[in-house]
Write a protein that holds these residues in place. Structure first.
Motif, PDB file in Angstrom:
ATOM      1  N   LEU A  44      77.482  -4.039  32.240  1.00  0.00           N
ATOM      2  CA  LEU A  44      76.518  -5.064  31.876  1.00  0.00           C
ATOM      3  C   LEU A  44      75.926  -5.680  33.138  1.00  0.00           C
ATOM      4  O   LEU A  44      76.646  -6.224  33.977  1.00  0.00           O
ATOM      5  N   ALA A  45      74.608  -5.585  33.274  1.00  0.00           N
ATOM      6  CA  ALA A  45      73.931  -6.075  34.476  1.00  0.00           C
ATOM      7  C   ALA A  45      73.478  -7.520  34.289  1.00  0.00           C
ATOM      8  O   ALA A  45      73.538  -8.088  33.198  1.00  0.00           O
ATOM      9  N   TRP A  50      72.677  -3.073  29.399  1.00  0.00           N
ATOM     10  CA  TRP A  50      73.704  -2.121  29.809  1.00  0.00           C
ATOM     11  C   TRP A  50      73.081  -1.011  30.650  1.00  0.00           C
ATOM     12  O   TRP A  50      72.092  -0.410  30.255  1.00  0.00           O
ATOM     13  N   HIS A  51      73.680  -0.762  31.802  1.00  0.00           N
ATOM     14  CA  HIS A  51      73.248   0.306  32.696  1.00  0.00           C
ATOM     15  C   HIS A  51      74.411   1.278  32.886  1.00  0.00           C
ATOM     16  O   HIS A  51      75.576   0.891  32.834  1.00  0.00           O
ATOM     17  N   ILE A  61      72.667  11.617  30.687  1.00  0.00           N
ATOM     18  CA  ILE A  61      71.462  10.807  30.540  1.00  0.00           C
ATOM     19  C   ILE A  61      71.789   9.371  30.924  1.00  0.00           C
ATOM     20  O   ILE A  61      72.852   8.846  30.586  1.00  0.00           O
ATOM     21  N   ALA A  62      70.883   8.746  31.654  1.00  0.00           N
ATOM     22  CA  ALA A  62      71.041   7.343  32.017  1.00  0.00           C
ATOM     23  C   ALA A  62      70.745   6.481  30.800  1.00  0.00           C
ATOM     24  O   ALA A  62      69.773   6.724  30.073  1.00  0.00           O
ATOM     25  N   LEU A  63      71.564   5.468  30.578  1.00  0.00           N
ATOM     26  CA  LEU A  63      71.363   4.604  29.418  1.00  0.00           C
ATOM     27  C   LEU A  63      69.986   3.956  29.441  1.00  0.00           C
ATOM     28  O   LEU A  63      69.331   3.813  28.405  1.00  0.00           O
ATOM     29  N   GLU A  64      69.533   3.572  30.641  1.00  0.00           N
ATOM     30  CA  GLU A  64      68.237   2.897  30.747  1.00  0.00           C
ATOM     31  C   GLU A  64      67.062   3.843  30.486  1.00  0.00           C
ATOM     32  O   GLU A  64      65.921   3.383  30.311  1.00  0.00           O
ATOM     33  N   ASP A  65      67.328   5.161  30.447  1.00  0.00           N
ATOM     34  CA  ASP A  65      66.261   6.127  30.167  1.00  0.00           C
ATOM     35  C   ASP A  65      66.142   6.457  28.680  1.00  0.00           C
ATOM     36  O   ASP A  65      65.243   7.209  28.281  1.00  0.00           O
ATOM     37  N   ALA A 104      73.704   0.810  20.163  1.00  0.00           N
ATOM     38  CA  ALA A 104      73.022  -0.182  19.334  1.00  0.00           C
ATOM     39  C   ALA A 104      72.479  -1.333  20.169  1.00  0.00           C
ATOM     40  O   ALA A 104      71.517  -2.002  19.758  1.00  0.00           O
ATOM     41  N   ALA A 105      73.084  -1.578  21.335  1.00  0.00           N
ATOM     42  CA  ALA A 105      72.663  -2.693  22.181  1.00  0.00           C
ATOM     43  C   ALA A 105      71.490  -2.340  23.094  1.00  0.00           C
ATOM     44  O   ALA A 105      70.928  -3.225  23.740  1.00  0.00           O
TER      45      ALA A 105
END
Length: 315
Positions: A44-45, A50-51, A61-65, A104-105
């Protein structure tokens, strides 16, 4: 884009191929393989997001992508590194909550379909929504009261029994069984064992002319007529050599109601099953948020529509 499905899924393969043709980056990962074959690394940033990454073997895969998720048919979560029993049950619960909670977040995700919404689309909820929308359905009873079960079966003989959930069941030996629709034998109507669990029983639809499989993508409908020239009870068990598929059409009003119900469940995609009778009634049987459509004559159009829907959020 994340494609969440099991290791063998020809339907998802069609969409992945189309996304690759369009040069839309997508990563296929089976959430059910978490934790034994999938790695989640999320932090959590300060921005409240979430990163991190999600990986399965060489696929990551990056979560932010992640901007879209095509949630097809992941396998069931199994913490195989933990011995069977309460500890494994706990590990599997934590795995499901951890991975599903992270996904989901993530903000601004396009889901096809959001698993929470798909899970809420139960058969009792579907049948109630069908009737509320003015769709015709078979008379239905659900419960575990033997006397009421017996009365319904006698009133609607022949009555049929269906599962409330998936039609597959794996027993204690690991053997996988398929539970198709069956007629309720006279000896089973009102039997004391009915009290052991919930049962779904319906009046059998008489004088069937043919069945429909309707793939809904957003507000677009792709209609297939399924004709069987041999006796059958469950279309899934009908003999292939006696089954033909043809492009079909629905009335504008029926199509509108189908789209309305699908949207009401918060689904971007659904595969509907309908029966057309010889006296021109059309009965809604069920809708499946993860249903099959690769066998239909216009499967390439469904593929394109799904790719369009997913692509819209990745550009």
């Amino acid at each position: 884009m994340l494609v969440a499905t099991g290791p063998v899924d020809p339907t998802a393969d069609l969409v992945i191929t189309e996304l690759n043709r369009r040069r839309i980056p997508c990563t296929r990962i089976d959430p059910g393989a978490f934790p034994h074959d999938v790695t989640l690394d999320a932090r959590l940033a300060d921005d409240g997001l979430w990163h991190g990454r999600l990986a399965q073997g060489t696929r990551r895969i990056a979560l932010e992508d992640i901007r879209a998720v095509y949630w097809r048919r992941p396998t069931t979560t199994r913490a195989i590194a933990t011995p069977p029993g309460p500890d494994r049950d706990f590990a599997e619960r934590e795995a499901r909550l951890g991975l599903s909670g992270i996904l989901a977040a993530l903000p601004d995700i396009t889901w096809v379909n959001d698993p929470a919404r798909a899970a809420a689309c139960t058969k009792p909820a579907q049948l109630a929504a069908f009737r509320a929308a003015g769709l015709d359905t078979p008379d239905t009873w659900i419960g575990n009261a033997p006397l009421a079960h017996g009365r319904f079966c006698a009133e609607h003989a022949p009555a049929i029994g269906k599962t409330l959930g998936p039609i597959t069941h794996t027993d204690v030996t690991g053997t996988r069984h398929v539970i198709n629709t069956t007629r309720v034998p006279d000896a089973h109507a009102g039997h004391p064992r009915v009290a052991s669990t919930a049962h779904l029983v319906q009046a059998e639809v008489q004088e069937r002319a043919f069945e429909y499989r309707v793939a809904v993508v957003g507000e677009r409908l792709f209609v297939t007529e399924i004709h069987v020239d041999a006796p059958y009870l469950d279309i899934r068990a009908a003999p292939d050599e006696h089954t033909t598929y043809r492009p079909g059409r629905l009335s504008t009003e029926l199509a509108r109601r189908i789209v309305s119900v699908t949207r009401g469940f918060g689904l971007a995609f659904a595969a509907w099953d309908l029966i057309a009778t010889r006296d021109r009634r059309i009965l809604a049987l069920e809708l499946n948020p993860g249903g099959q459509w690769a066998f239909t004559p216009d499967h390439h159009h469904v593929t394109s529509a799904l790719a369009d829907h997913l692509e819209h959020t990745t550009r």
